[in-house]
Design a protein around this motif. Structure first.
Motif, PDB file in Angstrom:
ATOM      1  N   GLY A  88       0.825  -1.208   0.000  1.00 42.29           N
ATOM      2  CA  GLY A  88       0.000   0.000   0.000  1.00 42.29           C
ATOM      3  C   GLY A  88       0.854   1.251   0.000  1.00 42.29           C
ATOM      4  O   GLY A  88       0.563   2.214  -0.716  1.00 42.29           O
ATOM      5  N   GLN A  89       1.917   1.264   0.773  1.00 42.18           N
ATOM      6  CA  GLN A  89       2.817   2.421   0.821  1.00 42.18           C
ATOM      7  C   GLN A  89       3.514   2.624  -0.518  1.00 42.18           C
ATOM      8  O   GLN A  89       3.737   3.757  -0.942  1.00 42.18           O
ATOM      9  CB  GLN A  89       3.852   2.269   1.940  1.00 42.18           C
ATOM     10  N   GLN A  90       3.848   1.554  -1.184  1.00 38.78           N
ATOM     11  CA  GLN A  90       4.480   1.666  -2.498  1.00 38.78           C
ATOM     12  C   GLN A  90       3.548   2.337  -3.503  1.00 38.78           C
ATOM     13  O   GLN A  90       3.990   3.115  -4.345  1.00 38.78           O
ATOM     14  CB  GLN A  90       4.912   0.288  -3.001  1.00 38.78           C
ATOM     15  N   VAL A  91       2.256   2.065  -3.405  1.00 37.17           N
ATOM     16  CA  VAL A  91       1.284   2.728  -4.277  1.00 37.17           C
ATOM     17  C   VAL A  91       1.322   4.226  -4.029  1.00 37.17           C
ATOM     18  O   VAL A  91       1.418   5.028  -4.964  1.00 37.17           O
ATOM     19  CB  VAL A  91      -0.148   2.178  -4.044  1.00 37.17           C
ATOM     20  N   TRP A  92       1.268   4.631  -2.765  1.00 43.90           N
ATOM     21  CA  TRP A  92       1.279   6.066  -2.436  1.00 43.90           C
ATOM     22  C   TRP A  92       2.582   6.721  -2.875  1.00 43.90           C
ATOM     23  O   TRP A  92       2.580   7.845  -3.378  1.00 43.90           O
ATOM     24  CB  TRP A  92       1.054   6.271  -0.933  1.00 43.90           C
ATOM     25  N   ASN A  93       3.703   6.042  -2.701  1.00 49.03           N
ATOM     26  CA  ASN A  93       4.990   6.597  -3.133  1.00 49.03           C
ATOM     27  C   ASN A  93       4.993   6.856  -4.638  1.00 49.03           C
ATOM     28  O   ASN A  93       5.454   7.901  -5.100  1.00 49.03           O
ATOM     29  CB  ASN A  93       6.141   5.660  -2.759  1.00 49.03           C
ATOM     30  N   MET A  94       4.477   5.904  -5.394  1.00 47.30           N
ATOM     31  CA  MET A  94       4.443   6.055  -6.842  1.00 47.30           C
ATOM     32  C   MET A  94       3.475   7.154  -7.266  1.00 47.30           C
ATOM     33  O   MET A  94       3.791   7.969  -8.134  1.00 47.30           O
ATOM     34  CB  MET A  94       4.063   4.733  -7.502  1.00 47.30           C
ATOM     35  N   VAL A  95       2.310   7.204  -6.647  1.00 49.07           N
ATOM     36  CA  VAL A  95       1.326   8.256  -6.964  1.00 49.07           C
ATOM     37  C   VAL A  95       1.928   9.628  -6.683  1.00 49.07           C
ATOM     38  O   VAL A  95       1.853  10.546  -7.511  1.00 49.07           O
ATOM     39  CB  VAL A  95       0.017   8.040  -6.166  1.00 49.07           C
ATOM     40  N   ASN A  96       2.541   9.798  -5.524  1.00 51.89           N
ATOM     41  CA  ASN A  96       3.133  11.093  -5.176  1.00 51.89           C
ATOM     42  C   ASN A  96       4.270  11.462  -6.125  1.00 51.89           C
ATOM     43  O   ASN A  96       4.421  12.630  -6.481  1.00 51.89           O
ATOM     44  CB  ASN A  96       3.610  11.093  -3.729  1.00 51.89           C
ATOM     45  N   LEU A  97       5.048  10.491  -6.546  1.00 55.33           N
ATOM     46  CA  LEU A  97       6.113  10.757  -7.512  1.00 55.33           C
ATOM     47  C   LEU A  97       5.532  11.268  -8.827  1.00 55.33           C
ATOM     48  O   LEU A  97       6.010  12.261  -9.387  1.00 55.33           O
ATOM     49  CB  LEU A  97       6.942   9.492  -7.756  1.00 55.33           C
ATOM     50  N   LEU A  98       4.501  10.614  -9.326  1.00 53.54           N
ATOM     51  CA  LEU A  98       3.860  11.066 -10.564  1.00 53.54           C
ATOM     52  C   LEU A  98       3.279  12.465 -10.406  1.00 53.54           C
ATOM     53  O   LEU A  98       3.420  13.315 -11.295  1.00 53.54           O
ATOM     54  CB  LEU A  98       2.761  10.086 -10.989  1.00 53.54           C
ATOM     55  N   LEU A  99       2.635  12.719  -9.278  1.00 49.46           N
ATOM     56  CA  LEU A  99       2.019  14.033  -9.069  1.00 49.46           C
ATOM     57  C   LEU A  99       3.059  15.141  -8.919  1.00 49.46           C
ATOM     58  O   LEU A  99       2.817  16.281  -9.321  1.00 49.46           O
ATOM     59  CB  LEU A  99       1.099  14.003  -7.846  1.00 49.46           C
ATOM     60  N   ARG A 100       4.210  14.811  -8.348  1.00 48.76           N
ATOM     61  CA  ARG A 100       5.274  15.817  -8.219  1.00 48.76           C
ATOM     62  C   ARG A 100       5.756  16.315  -9.572  1.00 48.76           C
ATOM     63  O   ARG A 100       6.178  17.460  -9.711  1.00 48.76           O
ATOM     64  CB  ARG A 100       6.459  15.235  -7.438  1.00 48.76           C
ATOM     65  N   LEU A 101       5.677  15.472 -10.585  1.00 48.34           N
ATOM     66  CA  LEU A 101       6.133  15.867 -11.918  1.00 48.34           C
ATOM     67  C   LEU A 101       5.319  17.028 -12.477  1.00 48.34           C
ATOM     68  O   LEU A 101       5.826  17.817 -13.281  1.00 48.34           O
ATOM     69  CB  LEU A 101       6.074  14.674 -12.873  1.00 48.34           C
ATOM     70  N   ASP A 102       4.061  17.155 -12.062  1.00 48.88           N
ATOM     71  CA  ASP A 102       3.191  18.222 -12.548  1.00 48.88           C
ATOM     72  C   ASP A 102       2.846  19.237 -11.464  1.00 48.88           C
ATOM     73  O   ASP A 102       1.948  20.050 -11.627  1.00 48.88           O
ATOM     74  CB  ASP A 102       1.891  17.628 -13.103  1.00 48.88           C
TER      75      ASP A 102
END
Length: 102
Positions: free
Chosen positions: A83-97
């Motif tokens: 579950g934490q890995q999902v949030w880490n990936m989502v936040n990484l994608l969102l940081r790009l924009d």
């Protein structure tokens, strides 16, 4: 292809029984993205959504659907780290924009 169609494709869902639930999860994911990226509420109603943000919304909406109690990474991952890995990936994608000027 609409956002709900993309989420359903990601989840491999072909029925419409959970469409209302998915729409709620998509709305929550979009709201999270707007807050995380420092853009006004309902920003993506009137502005195009970048592909990386859209992918984050798809992943987060799918995660909400697969892990409705929030305790696991979803049906295919029975541990909290997934579950934490999902949030880490989502936040990484969102940081790009993300709007860093705010």
């Amino acid at each position: 292809m609409t956002l709900i169609q993309k989420v359903k494709a990601n989840l491999i869902l072909e029925h419409e029984a959970d469409d209302e639930l998915l729409e709620m999860f998509i709305a929550a994911a979009v709201s999270y993205a707007e807050s995380y990226q420092h853009v006004p509420e309902k920003y993506y109603t009137d502005h195009p959504m970048p592909p990386t943000t859209e992918q984050a919304i798809i992943v987060l909406s799918s995660h909400f659907y697969e892990s409705r109690d929030g305790s696991t990474g979803g049906f295919f991952a029975d541990n909290v780290q997934a579950g934490q890995q999902v949030w880490n990936m989502v936040n990484l994608l969102l940081r790009l924009d993300r709007d860093w000027k705010v």
